[in-house]
Design a protein around this motif. Sequence first.
Motif, PDB file in Angstrom:
ATOM      1  N   LEU A 282       0.823  -1.210   0.000  1.00 55.77           N
ATOM      2  CA  LEU A 282       0.000   0.000   0.000  1.00 55.77           C
ATOM      3  C   LEU A 282       0.856   1.258   0.000  1.00 55.77           C
ATOM      4  CD1 LEU A 282      -2.873  -0.947   2.470  1.00 55.77           C
ATOM      5  CD2 LEU A 282      -3.065  -0.558   0.010  1.00 55.77           C
ATOM      6  N   SER A 283       1.935   1.244   0.761  1.00 64.65           N
ATOM      7  CA  SER A 283       2.761   2.443   0.826  1.00 64.65           C
ATOM      8  C   SER A 283       3.474   2.681  -0.500  1.00 64.65           C
ATOM      9  CB  SER A 283       3.767   2.360   1.973  1.00 64.65           C
ATOM     10  OG  SER A 283       4.698   1.340   1.735  1.00 64.65           O
ATOM     11  N   SER A 284       3.941   1.622  -1.163  1.00 61.06           N
ATOM     12  CA  SER A 284       4.590   1.826  -2.457  1.00 61.06           C
ATOM     13  C   SER A 284       3.562   2.173  -3.518  1.00 61.06           C
ATOM     14  CB  SER A 284       5.389   0.589  -2.872  1.00 61.06           C
ATOM     15  OG  SER A 284       4.532  -0.499  -3.129  1.00 61.06           O
ATOM     16  N   PHE A 285       2.350   1.624  -3.395  1.00 56.61           N
ATOM     17  CA  PHE A 285       1.276   1.933  -4.336  1.00 56.61           C
ATOM     18  C   PHE A 285       0.929   3.412  -4.264  1.00 56.61           C
ATOM     19  CE2 PHE A 285      -3.365   2.342  -5.015  1.00 56.61           C
ATOM     20  CZ  PHE A 285      -3.416   1.971  -6.351  1.00 56.61           C
ATOM     21  N   ALA A 286       0.930   3.953  -3.081  1.00 49.73           N
ATOM     22  CA  ALA A 286       0.516   5.341  -2.904  1.00 49.73           C
ATOM     23  C   ALA A 286       1.615   6.337  -3.265  1.00 49.73           C
ATOM     24  CB  ALA A 286       0.087   5.559  -1.453  1.00 49.73           C
ATOM     25  N   THR A 287       2.873   5.957  -3.158  1.00 47.76           N
ATOM     26  CA  THR A 287       3.929   6.947  -3.305  1.00 47.76           C
ATOM     27  C   THR A 287       4.820   6.772  -4.522  1.00 47.76           C
ATOM     28  OG1 THR A 287       5.432   5.641  -1.933  1.00 47.76           O
ATOM     29  CG2 THR A 287       4.066   7.275  -0.812  1.00 47.76           C
ATOM     30  N   ASP A 288       4.875   5.620  -5.126  1.00 47.54           N
ATOM     31  CA  ASP A 288       5.854   5.390  -6.185  1.00 47.54           C
ATOM     32  C   ASP A 288       5.288   5.763  -7.549  1.00 47.54           C
ATOM     33  OD1 ASP A 288       8.145   2.674  -6.981  1.00 47.54           O
ATOM     34  OD2 ASP A 288       8.007   4.722  -7.685  1.00 47.54           O
ATOM     35  N   GLU A 289       5.579   6.993  -7.973  1.00 42.32           N
ATOM     36  CA  GLU A 289       5.069   7.446  -9.259  1.00 42.32           C
ATOM     37  C   GLU A 289       5.898   6.938 -10.429  1.00 42.32           C
ATOM     38  OE1 GLU A 289       6.804  11.936  -9.513  1.00 42.32           O
ATOM     39  OE2 GLU A 289       5.201  11.540  -8.084  1.00 42.32           O
TER      40      GLU A 289
ATOM     41  N   ILE B 263       6.068  -9.106 -24.060  1.00 42.58           N
ATOM     42  CA  ILE B 263       6.078  -7.885 -23.249  1.00 42.58           C
ATOM     43  C   ILE B 263       7.209  -7.936 -22.233  1.00 42.58           C
ATOM     44  CG2 ILE B 263       4.795  -6.611 -21.477  1.00 42.58           C
ATOM     45  CD1 ILE B 263       2.236  -7.307 -23.103  1.00 42.58           C
ATOM     46  N   LYS B 264       7.370  -9.067 -21.557  1.00 38.55           N
ATOM     47  CA  LYS B 264       8.432  -9.203 -20.553  1.00 38.55           C
ATOM     48  C   LYS B 264       9.809  -8.975 -21.184  1.00 38.55           C
ATOM     49  CE  LYS B 264      10.227 -12.225 -16.970  1.00 38.55           C
ATOM     50  NZ  LYS B 264      10.202 -11.205 -15.934  1.00 38.55           N
ATOM     51  N   LEU B 265      10.057  -9.617 -22.308  1.00 40.53           N
ATOM     52  CA  LEU B 265      11.341  -9.452 -22.992  1.00 40.53           C
ATOM     53  C   LEU B 265      11.533  -8.022 -23.487  1.00 40.53           C
ATOM     54  CD1 LEU B 265      11.489 -12.754 -25.037  1.00 40.53           C
ATOM     55  CD2 LEU B 265      13.070 -12.049 -23.236  1.00 40.53           C
ATOM     56  N   PHE B 266      10.476  -7.437 -23.991  1.00 35.10           N
ATOM     57  CA  PHE B 266      10.525  -6.087 -24.518  1.00 35.10           C
ATOM     58  C   PHE B 266      10.897  -5.089 -23.426  1.00 35.10           C
ATOM     59  CE2 PHE B 266       8.463  -2.366 -26.641  1.00 35.10           C
ATOM     60  CZ  PHE B 266       9.102  -2.460 -27.874  1.00 35.10           C
ATOM     61  N   VAL B 267      10.263  -5.214 -22.275  1.00 36.56           N
ATOM     62  CA  VAL B 267      10.576  -4.326 -21.141  1.00 36.56           C
ATOM     63  C   VAL B 267      12.052  -4.460 -20.776  1.00 36.56           C
ATOM     64  CG1 VAL B 267      10.190  -3.934 -18.664  1.00 36.56           C
ATOM     65  CG2 VAL B 267       8.234  -4.250 -20.199  1.00 36.56           C
ATOM     66  N   TYR B 268      12.535  -5.692 -20.724  1.00 36.36           N
ATOM     67  CA  TYR B 268      13.944  -5.887 -20.356  1.00 36.36           C
ATOM     68  C   TYR B 268      14.878  -5.283 -21.408  1.00 36.36           C
ATOM     69  CZ  TYR B 268      18.308  -7.687 -18.753  1.00 36.36           C
ATOM     70  OH  TYR B 268      19.606  -7.765 -18.312  1.00 36.36           O
ATOM     71  N   HIS B 269      14.576  -5.497 -22.675  1.00 36.22           N
ATOM     72  CA  HIS B 269      15.444  -4.974 -23.739  1.00 36.22           C
ATOM     73  C   HIS B 269      15.473  -3.450 -23.760  1.00 36.22           C
ATOM     74  CE1 HIS B 269      16.834  -8.568 -25.727  1.00 36.22           C
ATOM     75  NE2 HIS B 269      15.612  -9.071 -25.671  1.00 36.22           N
ATOM     76  N   ILE B 270      14.367  -2.818 -23.429  1.00 30.16           N
ATOM     77  CA  ILE B 270      14.321  -1.352 -23.466  1.00 30.16           C
ATOM     78  C   ILE B 270      14.860  -0.727 -22.179  1.00 30.16           C
ATOM     79  CG2 ILE B 270      12.763   0.647 -23.498  1.00 30.16           C
ATOM     80  CD1 ILE B 270      11.113  -0.800 -25.559  1.00 30.16           C
ATOM     81  N   LEU B 271      14.425  -1.234 -21.029  1.00 29.14           N
ATOM     82  CA  LEU B 271      14.761  -0.596 -19.753  1.00 29.14           C
ATOM     83  C   LEU B 271      15.832  -1.311 -18.937  1.00 29.14           C
ATOM     84  CD1 LEU B 271      11.158   0.322 -18.511  1.00 29.14           C
ATOM     85  CD2 LEU B 271      12.760   1.750 -19.796  1.00 29.14           C
TER      86      LEU B 271
ATOM     87  N   LYS C  34       6.359   3.453 -26.539  1.00 26.86           N
ATOM     88  CA  LYS C  34       6.056   4.862 -26.258  1.00 26.86           C
ATOM     89  C   LYS C  34       5.801   5.060 -24.765  1.00 26.86           C
ATOM     90  CE  LYS C  34       4.140   5.466 -30.833  1.00 26.86           C
ATOM     91  NZ  LYS C  34       2.940   5.219 -31.612  1.00 26.86           N
ATOM     92  N   LYS C  35       5.063   4.143 -24.177  1.00 27.46           N
ATOM     93  CA  LYS C  35       4.765   4.233 -22.738  1.00 27.46           C
ATOM     94  C   LYS C  35       6.044   4.094 -21.915  1.00 27.46           C
ATOM     95  CE  LYS C  35       2.009   4.743 -19.383  1.00 27.46           C
ATOM     96  NZ  LYS C  35       1.349   6.033 -19.276  1.00 27.46           N
ATOM     97  N   LEU C  36       6.887   3.137 -22.278  1.00 32.96           N
ATOM     98  CA  LEU C  36       8.113   2.896 -21.516  1.00 32.96           C
ATOM     99  C   LEU C  36       9.081   4.078 -21.584  1.00 32.96           C
ATOM    100  CD1 LEU C  36       8.754  -0.864 -22.386  1.00 32.96           C
ATOM    101  CD2 LEU C  36       7.769   0.085 -20.281  1.00 32.96           C
ATOM    102  N   HIS C  37       8.996   4.869 -22.638  1.00 29.51           N
ATOM    103  CA  HIS C  37       9.883   6.028 -22.781  1.00 29.51           C
ATOM    104  C   HIS C  37       9.327   7.297 -22.140  1.00 29.51           C
ATOM    105  CE1 HIS C  37      11.780   3.598 -26.076  1.00 29.51           C
ATOM    106  NE2 HIS C  37      12.823   3.997 -25.377  1.00 29.51           N
ATOM    107  N   GLU C  38       8.114   7.229 -21.579  1.00 28.57           N
ATOM    108  CA  GLU C  38       7.512   8.415 -20.963  1.00 28.57           C
ATOM    109  C   GLU C  38       8.211   8.873 -19.690  1.00 28.57           C
ATOM    110  OE1 GLU C  38       3.348   7.881 -20.188  1.00 28.57           O
ATOM    111  OE2 GLU C  38       2.824   7.945 -22.304  1.00 28.57           O
ATOM    112  N   LYS C  39       8.695   7.917 -18.901  1.00 30.00           N
ATOM    113  CA  LYS C  39       9.295   8.229 -17.599  1.00 30.00           C
ATOM    114  C   LYS C  39      10.481   7.304 -17.359  1.00 30.00           C
ATOM    115  CE  LYS C  39       4.888   9.407 -15.371  1.00 30.00           C
ATOM    116  NZ  LYS C  39       3.969   9.089 -14.270  1.00 30.00           N
ATOM    117  N   PRO C  40      11.334   7.662 -16.423  1.00 25.57           N
ATOM    118  CA  PRO C  40      12.426   6.753 -16.038  1.00 25.57           C
ATOM    119  C   PRO C  40      11.915   5.734 -15.009  1.00 25.57           C
ATOM    120  CG  PRO C  40      12.655   8.823 -14.880  1.00 25.57           C
ATOM    121  CD  PRO C  40      11.471   8.971 -15.798  1.00 25.57           C
ATOM    122  N   TRP C  41      11.098   4.787 -15.468  1.00 27.39           N
ATOM    123  CA  TRP C  41      10.456   3.820 -14.574  1.00 27.39           C
ATOM    124  C   TRP C  41      11.490   3.107 -13.713  1.00 27.39           C
ATOM    125  CZ3 TRP C  41       5.522   4.823 -14.735  1.00 27.39           C
ATOM    126  CH2 TRP C  41       4.926   5.254 -15.913  1.00 27.39           C
ATOM    127  N   SER C  42      11.143   2.902 -12.455  1.00 36.15           N
ATOM    128  CA  SER C  42      12.057   2.201 -11.547  1.00 36.15           C
ATOM    129  C   SER C  42      11.581   0.782 -11.239  1.00 36.15           C
ATOM    130  CB  SER C  42      12.224   2.982 -10.247  1.00 36.15           C
ATOM    131  OG  SER C  42      10.982   3.114  -9.589  1.00 36.15           O
TER     132      SER C  42
END
Length: 149
Positions: A28-35, A111-119, A87-95
């Motif tokens: 809950l705390s990470s859900f509320a604060t991690d933008e 999708i899993k592989l794509f996320v890893y290859h990009i980020l 496009k979505k993955l490049h919007e922010k520096p996702w952590s």
Amino acid sequence: MEKQLKDVLEKCIANVGLDVTLDTLNNLSSFATDELTLTIIANAGVHVIPPKYLRGESYSASHGNMDFSTQEVLLVTYKDILSNLAKKLHEKPWSKIYLIPTGHSTLALQIKLFVYHILRIDTINLFYHKGEYFELTINHREVVLDENK
């Protein structure tokens, strides 16, 4: 206020145990604060995802039934889905990236592989079992290192 909080916590611990209570509060705390957290739903509209599993910002990679009539149609569909995801993955520096692998398994794999290859971030996969989702995170480097011991 402190007494109320203490009473609620004691009831929670008595009902579900300390580990579940701590996990829930941490989520809950990470859900509320991690933008910079993104939850990707591979295929929305197939299953209802309880809001407590949608951490940070939610993104649906696809919706409903897809056309799998030919290999060419499938390839075009997946490339379109991945292009929009890029496009979505490049919007922010996702952590942190959560993946809810609804729909066809090959889409979730892409999708899993794509996320890893990009980020270069391993997704945290939400595994559905008997009405609950469990976080599934495997550090592949640790597995290889342990294997080589």
